[in-house]
Enzyme design. Structure first.
Site, mmCIF file in Angstrom:
data_model
loop_
_atom_site.group_PDB
_atom_site.id
_atom_site.type_symbol
_atom_site.label_atom_id
_atom_site.label_comp_id
_atom_site.label_asym_id
_atom_site.label_seq_id
_atom_site.Cartn_x
_atom_site.Cartn_y
_atom_site.Cartn_z
ATOM 1 N N CYS A 147 64.459 32.510 70.383
ATOM 2 C CA CYS A 147 63.999 33.834 69.996
ATOM 3 C C CYS A 147 64.480 34.885 70.999
ATOM 4 O O CYS A 147 65.654 35.225 70.981
ATOM 5 C CB CYS A 147 62.476 33.846 69.807
ATOM 6 N N HIS B 86 61.734 29.248 65.929
ATOM 7 C CA HIS B 86 60.864 28.717 66.983
ATOM 8 C C HIS B 86 60.640 27.213 66.827
ATOM 9 O O HIS B 86 59.664 26.796 66.181
ATOM 10 C CB HIS B 86 59.515 29.440 66.965
ATOM 11 N N GLU C 272 59.487 25.324 68.985
ATOM 12 C CA GLU C 272 58.315 24.948 69.780
ATOM 13 C C GLU C 272 56.999 25.221 69.048
ATOM 14 O O GLU C 272 55.941 24.747 69.477
ATOM 15 C CB GLU C 272 58.338 25.662 71.136
#
Length: 240
Positions: A95, A185, A187
């Site tokens: 990001c 993302h 994560e």
């Protein structure tokens, strides 16, 4: 053995952090890194980065900041990225980290036309991914969590775009044999994605999006989440 560096460019909002933890925790779990082999540097808070030669690799987190603001800490981190590229350090930006890597290496970042991209969205691999050491292991389409207002508009010279979404043509970029970045993302889990949508629902309505529909579309993203682990294992960063 050298530690794995997590370059923290921001932090999760207070309500999300209290319930789900913060960026370093998500990255450590996703990349399956041993806690004792992690060195977290909060660059947005003024902490200084070690020499690229002193770490085995680096993960660069997201942020609520904007790359185009060119904050001193951000520009210093961009310089560090250029130095890390000179020594072929394994790098993965996510990001804000994705945008910062592109900016540092000669690309252009700006606001995404039409407002933010947020929610669980399909990501499509491009033909160039077929021969990439990591992207070739992914299916041609997979779902990923996204939330960003800015994007990479022009990629650096020599970089290869490996994946896109319907609105963002530069979701996955390869810069060199050891350096890669993603706008989505990997994560995030589904609960974190839902929490971001709830937090941003007023902004989404203002930009013409239906937050309730976006919320209902949130789903697990096992392929995207696998990318952190793939990167870590490919570069030998998973200690223990």
């Amino acid at each position: 053995m050298k530690p794995v560096l997590i370059i923290r460019t921001g932090q999760a909002p207070d309500n999300i952090r209290a319930r789900h933890g913060d960026f370093p925790h998500w990255f450590r779990l996703g990349a399956q890194l041993a806690p004792q082999w992690i060195h977290v540097v909060h660059v947005a808070a003024g902490e200084k980065l070690p020499s690229p030669e002193g770490v085995s690799g680096a993960l660069i987190t997201g942020s609520a900041a904007m790359v185009t603001d060119r904050a001193p800490w951000s520009e210093e981190t961009a310089g560090w990225i250029r130095n890390a590229m000179d020594v072929d350090l394994p790098l993965l930006g996510v990001c804000y980290g994705h945008q910062l890597m592109a900016h540092a290496l000669g690309g252009r970042v700006d606001y995404l036309s039409g407002g933010r991209e947020i929610g669980t969205l399909p990501i499509d691999l491009l033909p160039e991914a077929e021969h990439d050491s990591l992207a070739a292991l992914l299916p041609t389409q997979f779902r990923a969590h996204t939330t960003h207002e800015q994007s990479v508009m022009d990629v650096p010279n020599g970089a290869k775009v490996l994946a896109r979404s319907a609105r963002d043509p530069n979701h996955l970029i390869r810069y060199g044999k050891n350096a890669i970045s993603v706008q989505f993302h990997p994560e995030f889990n589904a609960d974190v994605m839902r929490a971001y949508i709830q937090r941003k629902h007023h902004d989404m309505r203002r930009e013409g999006f239906d937050p309730h529909h976006t919320y209902r579309q949130v789903a697990a993203t096992p392929i995207a989440r696998r990318l952190l682990k793939m990167f870590s294992r490919h570069h030998g960063l998973s200690h223990g």
